[in-house]
Every structure is written in structure tokens, then in C-alpha cells.
Design a protein around this motif. Sequence first.
Motif, short mmCIF file in Angstrom:
data_model
loop_
_atom_site.label_atom_id
_atom_site.label_comp_id
_atom_site.label_asym_id
_atom_site.label_seq_id
_atom_site.Cartn_x
_atom_site.Cartn_y
_atom_site.Cartn_z
N GLU A 1 1.97 13.27 9.78
CA GLU A 1 0.94 14.30 9.56
C GLU A 1 0.43 14.32 8.12
OE1 GLU A 1 -0.30 16.01 12.11
OE2 GLU A 1 1.10 14.96 13.42
N SER A 2 0.95 13.45 7.27
CA SER A 2 0.55 13.41 5.87
C SER A 2 -0.92 13.01 5.74
CB SER A 2 1.42 12.39 5.12
OG SER A 2 0.84 12.06 3.88
N GLU A 3 -1.67 13.78 4.98
CA GLU A 3 -3.08 13.45 4.74
C GLU A 3 -3.21 12.14 3.98
OE1 GLU A 3 -5.34 16.63 3.03
OE2 GLU A 3 -4.57 18.09 4.46
N ILE A 4 -2.27 11.86 3.10
CA ILE A 4 -2.30 10.62 2.33
C ILE A 4 -2.10 9.42 3.26
CG2 ILE A 4 -1.12 9.28 0.55
CD1 ILE A 4 -0.54 12.12 -0.74
N LEU A 5 -1.11 9.50 4.15
CA LEU A 5 -0.89 8.43 5.12
C LEU A 5 -2.08 8.25 6.04
CD1 LEU A 5 2.79 8.61 6.41
CD2 LEU A 5 1.65 6.70 5.32
N GLN A 6 -2.61 9.35 6.52
CA GLN A 6 -3.76 9.27 7.42
C GLN A 6 -4.98 8.70 6.71
OE1 GLN A 6 -4.15 13.19 9.11
NE2 GLN A 6 -2.42 12.90 10.50
N GLY A 7 -5.12 9.01 5.43
CA GLY A 7 -6.22 8.44 4.66
C GLY A 7 -6.10 6.94 4.46
N CYS A 8 -4.86 6.46 4.40
CA CYS A 8 -4.61 5.02 4.21
C CYS A 8 -4.66 4.23 5.51
CB CYS A 8 -3.24 4.79 3.58
SG CYS A 8 -3.06 5.43 1.93
N LEU A 9 -4.06 4.80 6.56
CA LEU A 9 -3.86 4.04 7.80
C LEU A 9 -4.58 4.61 9.02
CD1 LEU A 9 -0.01 3.36 7.48
CD2 LEU A 9 -1.90 1.88 6.82
N LEU B 1 0.82 -1.21 0.00
CA LEU B 1 0.00 0.00 0.00
C LEU B 1 0.86 1.26 0.00
CD1 LEU B 1 -2.82 1.36 0.30
CD2 LEU B 1 -2.50 1.15 2.77
N LEU B 2 1.83 1.32 0.91
CA LEU B 2 2.62 2.54 1.03
C LEU B 2 3.68 2.68 -0.05
CD1 LEU B 2 2.91 3.04 4.87
CD2 LEU B 2 1.19 3.85 3.28
N SER B 3 4.11 1.58 -0.62
CA SER B 3 5.03 1.67 -1.77
C SER B 3 4.34 2.39 -2.92
CB SER B 3 5.48 0.27 -2.21
OG SER B 3 6.31 -0.31 -1.24
N GLY B 4 3.06 2.12 -3.09
CA GLY B 4 2.30 2.78 -4.14
C GLY B 4 1.98 4.23 -3.84
N LYS B 5 2.05 4.63 -2.59
CA LYS B 5 1.72 6.00 -2.19
C LYS B 5 2.96 6.86 -1.94
CE LYS B 5 -2.71 5.07 -1.76
NZ LYS B 5 -3.69 5.61 -2.69
N LEU B 6 4.14 6.28 -2.05
CA LEU B 6 5.37 6.99 -1.70
C LEU B 6 5.55 8.27 -2.51
CD1 LEU B 6 7.88 6.95 0.08
CD2 LEU B 6 9.01 5.58 -1.66
N ARG C 1 5.65 12.11 -1.11
CA ARG C 1 6.79 12.98 -1.42
C ARG C 1 6.34 14.29 -2.04
NH1 ARG C 1 9.52 14.02 -5.93
NH2 ARG C 1 8.72 12.25 -7.13
N THR C 2 5.45 14.22 -3.01
CA THR C 2 4.99 15.45 -3.67
C THR C 2 4.11 16.28 -2.73
OG1 THR C 2 3.18 14.24 -4.73
CG2 THR C 2 5.18 14.55 -6.01
N GLU C 3 3.35 15.62 -1.87
CA GLU C 3 2.54 16.35 -0.89
C GLU C 3 3.44 17.21 0.01
OE1 GLU C 3 -0.79 15.18 2.45
OE2 GLU C 3 1.03 13.96 2.37
N LYS C 4 4.58 16.68 0.37
CA LYS C 4 5.53 17.40 1.22
C LYS C 4 6.35 18.41 0.43
CE LYS C 4 7.59 17.85 5.23
NZ LYS C 4 6.94 18.46 6.36
N GLY C 5 6.39 18.26 -0.90
CA GLY C 5 7.15 19.18 -1.74
C GLY C 5 8.62 18.83 -1.83
#
Length: 112
Positions: A63-71, A9-14, A18-22
Motif C-alpha cells: 500500500e506504500s505510495e512510494i512503491l506504487q509510484g515505482c512499480l 530501484l527499491l534499494s534506493g527507496k528503502l 521506512r520513513t513513510e510507514k514511520g
Amino acid sequence: MDKQQVNELLSGKLKLIRTEKGYTQDKMSEVLGMSKKTLVQIEKGRTLAGWTTVVALCALFRESEILQGCLGDDPVEMVETIAHNSISTPKEKTMGGRVWWREVESCHGVRL
């Protein structure tokens, strides 16, 4: 969810994280302690991130919204739970040392 599923899951979201953080690939690979080549391979889906990379990702980008959305709201708590569930605990004993029950069925870590 187990370690392998979280890795996939997180390999696909990496890249999204990264881009969310800039961050550039150079900066992200430095933060995660891996080579840029490895990061590119993960982002392109050619390989999966290892468990230690996933744990570092959750800890450093909690604090990533993507991580929080997944986990969920606390990604660190999720990986901590998964890690500790893989550790065997003493079974079939009570505080007095006697077994008062028997296992009828076991499914996904729940015993009847």
C-alpha cells in the motif's frame, strides 16, 4: 524491467518506504527479517537488497505510495511477473507438436 533493476530501484527507496510507514531502523529490519546492520548498509547505498528482500518489501508494504509510484498500483503483481518471466517455458511447440513458424527476431521477451 528485470530483477537486478528492481533490486537497484527499491534499494534506493528503502529508507523512504521506512520513513513513510514511520518505522525505526530496528522495527523495519525486524519486519523484513534482516539485521539492522544490513538495513543500514542498504539505506546508505553500500549494498543492494536481495531479491527475497525486495519481494518481502513489496508484499508487506504493497500500500506504500512510494512503491506504487515505482512499480504501479500492485507491486506484488510486478515482482510476480518478473519472477515468472525468468522461468523458461516450452518453446517451438504447438498443441499438436508441430512447429508452424520460425523465429525471425527476439527482443525483450517478444518473438517475431
